[in-house]
Design a protein around this motif. Structure first.
Motif, PDB file in Angstrom:
ATOM      1  N   GLY A  20       8.203  -0.736  -2.554  1.00 21.14           N
ATOM      2  CA  GLY A  20       7.551  -1.732  -2.139  1.00 21.14           C
ATOM      3  C   GLY A  20       6.020  -1.700  -2.578  1.00 21.14           C
ATOM      4  O   GLY A  20       5.385  -2.662  -2.926  1.00 21.14           O
ATOM      5  N   THR A  21       5.473  -0.418  -2.605  1.00 19.84           N
ATOM      6  CA  THR A  21       4.158  -0.449  -3.389  1.00 19.84           C
ATOM      7  C   THR A  21       3.904  -0.726  -4.458  1.00 19.84           C
ATOM      8  O   THR A  21       3.094  -1.299  -4.986  1.00 19.84           O
ATOM      9  CB  THR A  21       3.626   1.193  -3.098  1.00 19.84           C
ATOM     10  OG1 THR A  21       4.248   2.068  -3.661  1.00 19.84           O
ATOM     11  CG2 THR A  21       3.743   1.631  -1.538  1.00 19.84           C
ATOM     12  N   GLY A  22       5.147  -0.373  -5.317  1.00 16.18           N
ATOM     13  CA  GLY A  22       5.200  -1.076  -6.772  1.00 16.18           C
ATOM     14  C   GLY A  22       5.176  -2.470  -6.919  1.00 16.18           C
ATOM     15  O   GLY A  22       4.754  -3.182  -7.820  1.00 16.18           O
ATOM     16  N   VAL A  55      -5.913  -7.982 -10.489  1.00 14.09           N
ATOM     17  CA  VAL A  55      -6.278  -6.957  -9.746  1.00 14.09           C
ATOM     18  C   VAL A  55      -5.930  -5.894 -10.132  1.00 14.09           C
ATOM     19  O   VAL A  55      -4.603  -5.644  -9.881  1.00 14.09           O
ATOM     20  CB  VAL A  55      -5.959  -7.180  -8.098  1.00 14.09           C
ATOM     21  CG1 VAL A  55      -6.475  -6.151  -7.230  1.00 14.09           C
ATOM     22  CG2 VAL A  55      -6.620  -8.691  -7.756  1.00 14.09           C
ATOM     23  N   ASN A  56      -6.724  -4.808 -10.669  1.00 18.15           N
ATOM     24  CA  ASN A  56      -6.163  -3.475 -10.908  1.00 18.15           C
ATOM     25  C   ASN A  56      -7.219  -2.634 -10.702  1.00 18.15           C
ATOM     26  O   ASN A  56      -8.265  -1.937 -11.165  1.00 18.15           O
ATOM     27  CB  ASN A  56      -6.092  -3.667 -12.439  1.00 18.15           C
ATOM     28  CG  ASN A  56      -5.519  -2.013 -12.953  1.00 18.15           C
ATOM     29  OD1 ASN A  56      -4.949  -1.369 -12.191  1.00 18.15           O
ATOM     30  ND2 ASN A  56      -5.763  -1.945 -14.240  1.00 18.15           N
ATOM     31  N   VAL A  57      -7.428  -2.332  -9.287  1.00 11.76           N
ATOM     32  CA  VAL A  57      -8.166  -1.561  -8.788  1.00 11.76           C
ATOM     33  C   VAL A  57      -7.551  -0.344  -7.768  1.00 11.76           C
ATOM     34  O   VAL A  57      -7.572  -0.344  -6.592  1.00 11.76           O
ATOM     35  CB  VAL A  57      -9.287  -2.141  -8.015  1.00 11.76           C
ATOM     36  CG1 VAL A  57     -10.432  -2.880  -8.542  1.00 11.76           C
ATOM     37  CG2 VAL A  57      -8.576  -3.063  -7.014  1.00 11.76           C
ATOM     38  N   ALA A  87      -4.240  11.867  -8.579  1.00 13.35           N
ATOM     39  CA  ALA A  87      -2.627  11.622  -8.749  1.00 13.35           C
ATOM     40  C   ALA A  87      -2.267  10.176  -8.756  1.00 13.35           C
ATOM     41  O   ALA A  87      -1.687   9.436  -9.633  1.00 13.35           O
ATOM     42  CB  ALA A  87      -1.865  12.442  -8.034  1.00 13.35           C
ATOM     43  N   ASN A  88      -2.620   9.694  -7.560  1.00  3.99           N
ATOM     44  CA  ASN A  88      -2.432   8.184  -7.480  1.00  3.99           C
ATOM     45  C   ASN A  88      -3.128   7.269  -8.397  1.00  3.99           C
ATOM     46  O   ASN A  88      -2.529   6.399  -9.064  1.00  3.99           O
ATOM     47  CB  ASN A  88      -3.131   7.829  -5.959  1.00  3.99           C
ATOM     48  CG  ASN A  88      -2.123   8.174  -4.985  1.00  3.99           C
ATOM     49  OD1 ASN A  88      -0.593   8.142  -5.179  1.00  3.99           O
ATOM     50  ND2 ASN A  88      -2.667   8.285  -3.607  1.00  3.99           N
ATOM     51  N   PHE A  89      -4.520   7.692  -8.764  1.00  3.61           N
ATOM     52  CA  PHE A  89      -5.279   6.926  -9.693  1.00  3.61           C
ATOM     53  C   PHE A  89      -4.471   6.937 -11.178  1.00  3.61           C
ATOM     54  O   PHE A  89      -4.215   6.068 -11.787  1.00  3.61           O
ATOM     55  CB  PHE A  89      -6.674   7.491  -9.708  1.00  3.61           C
ATOM     56  CG  PHE A  89      -7.320   6.763 -10.778  1.00  3.61           C
ATOM     57  CD1 PHE A  89      -8.128   5.525 -10.423  1.00  3.61           C
ATOM     58  CD2 PHE A  89      -7.799   7.249 -12.074  1.00  3.61           C
ATOM     59  CE1 PHE A  89      -8.802   5.084 -11.434  1.00  3.61           C
ATOM     60  CE2 PHE A  89      -8.446   6.737 -12.943  1.00  3.61           C
ATOM     61  CZ  PHE A  89      -8.980   5.360 -12.572  1.00  3.61           C
ATOM     62  N   VAL A  92      -1.107   5.223 -11.384  1.00  2.00           N
ATOM     63  CA  VAL A  92      -1.199   3.619 -11.082  1.00  2.00           C
ATOM     64  C   VAL A  92      -1.795   3.142 -12.477  1.00  2.00           C
ATOM     65  O   VAL A  92      -1.376   1.954 -12.891  1.00  2.00           O
ATOM     66  CB  VAL A  92      -1.757   3.205  -9.840  1.00  2.00           C
ATOM     67  CG1 VAL A  92      -2.083   1.653 -10.168  1.00  2.00           C
ATOM     68  CG2 VAL A  92      -1.135   3.548  -8.888  1.00  2.00           C
ATOM     69  N   LYS A  93      -2.837   3.783 -13.076  1.00  2.00           N
ATOM     70  CA  LYS A  93      -3.548   3.476 -14.354  1.00  2.00           C
ATOM     71  C   LYS A  93      -2.687   3.169 -15.541  1.00  2.00           C
ATOM     72  O   LYS A  93      -2.958   2.817 -16.606  1.00  2.00           O
ATOM     73  CB  LYS A  93      -4.653   4.305 -14.427  1.00  2.00           C
ATOM     74  CG  LYS A  93      -5.998   3.791 -15.252  1.00  2.00           C
ATOM     75  CD  LYS A  93      -6.441   2.838 -14.479  1.00  2.00           C
ATOM     76  CE  LYS A  93      -7.882   2.115 -15.344  1.00  2.00           C
ATOM     77  NZ  LYS A  93      -8.293   0.768 -14.478  1.00  2.00           N
TER      78      LYS A  93
END
Length: 351
Positions: A65-67, A78-80, A131-133, A136-137
């Motif tokens: 779902g987060t993906g 939006v890419n933050v 790790a999250n950054f 996602v980036k």
């Protein structure tokens, strides 16, 4: 009276004895195999395994779902990633750091902040944010297929760090279970290639792949640290300290890296507000549920369970993004689950 045997009779007697021994050995092998099958079936039907399996798949669905929500946000420009995660860390702090502050035990918030463990949790907070950054980036630079494949480095990192840090002893079934699950992931990726789901190669593959590998290794480190804390202390301590330090770290990162991008986002639009809220809610549930799963099983089992997230992403993507379906997805899904079952066949031990 002493019996006398000829050479031929002696050979026949020895041959008969050998056949008897061989037959008994075969029966024992069959019995052992039957016992192993029965033990595996008993494991598959046990309440503890079913609970951990279903909750692991629930976390996998949340991860999917987060993906999906991140994809919807990127469709709106939006890419933050730091800003998206900041609200989650802040909510974890409000709930679990507050709970830790009012804890009457020796490991409450004030005593932890006065101890040397504050530096360990600060390091975990930094690793969690980065790790999250990075992962996602990475979607901005490389293909989704590359992210799926290279994200397996988190499993390798968990296995190695668990062995070195937690002194976990692995048996053949653990390595076999990991291998089967990774093969299942390979089938998922192959289905993506067959259906042409991920045709975009990305703008900078080398950079994107490097970000995924580093992020996956950091995820592995954090999962092992999480397993150590939740099994030796409690879930609230880990979530409370991560919520506290990750909020500070991600907040600083938002100010430095994403301040201008945030000012250009139209938060009034439901196409931005709803996916953002969905991402926040799902990621918050991931953190709280994952701590429970890791406490009941291990960081390795949890990472193996998350390999099925791509299957759930396909089911949702069929309706939202128009993805094509292939039977290989279903096969791969059950292969991954079977790998988790094989890994869980015997509990790991500490040296």
């Amino acid at each position: 009276m002493t019996e006398h045997f000829t050479d031929e009779e002696t050979l026949l007697t020895c041959d008969n004895k050998f056949n008897v021994v061989l037959e008994l050995s075969n029966k024992q092998d069959v019995t052992k195999k039957g016992q192993r099958v029965q033990a595996l079936l008993k494991l598959l039907c046990s309440r503890q395994f079913l609970e951990s399996l279903f909750l692991g798949q629930f976390v996998s669905i949340l991860l999917c779902g987060t993906g999906v929500f991140s994809g919807l946000l990127q469709n709106e420009g939006v890419n933050v990633p730091s800003a998206q995660s900041f609200l989650v860390y802040y909510a974890l702090g409000l709930v679990f750091t507050t709970q830790l502050a009012f804890n009457q035990t020796e490991r409450n918030l004030l005593k932890l902040l006065k101890s040397t463990e504050i530096f360990k949790y600060l390091l975990i907070g930094i690793i969690e944010v980065e790790a999250n950054f990075m992962v996602v980036k990475a979607y901005s630079y490389t293909s989704v297929t590359s992210v799926q494949i290279l994200d397996c480095f988190s499993i390798a990192a968990v296995l190695l760090l668990s062995r070195l840090w937690l002194h976990t002893l692995y048996r053949w079934c653990h390595y076999l279970g990991v291998t089967i699950s990774v093969v299942g992931l390979g089938a998922l990726v192959a289905a993506d290639v067959i259906t042409g789901k991920n045709k975009d190669e990305g703008s900078d593959i080398a950079l994107g792949d490097s970000l995924v590998i580093i992020g996956a290794i950091l995820y592995g480190f954090n999962n092992v640290a999480q397993e150590y804390v939740v099994k030796n202390y409690n879930k609230s301590e880990y979530l409370g300290m991560v919520g506290l330090f990750s909020t500070v770290v991600s907040g600083i990162q938002v100010i430095i890296l994403e301040r201008e991008e945030l000012s250009n986002i139209n938060f009034v639009s439901y196409k931005v507000a709803l996916p953002w809220f969905g991402y926040f809610l799902f990621l918050f549930l991931i953190y709280t549920c994952m701590s429970w799963v890791i406490q009941k099983t291990s960081a390795t089992v949890t990472n193996l369970s998350l390999l099925t997230a791509d299957f759930y992403a396909l089911i949702i993507g069929i309706f939202i993004f128009g993805y094509s379906f292939h039977a290989l997805y279903v096969i791969a899904f059950f292969v991954v689950l079977f790998g988790v079952a094989v890994y869980s066949f015997q509990p790991t031990e500490s040296a």
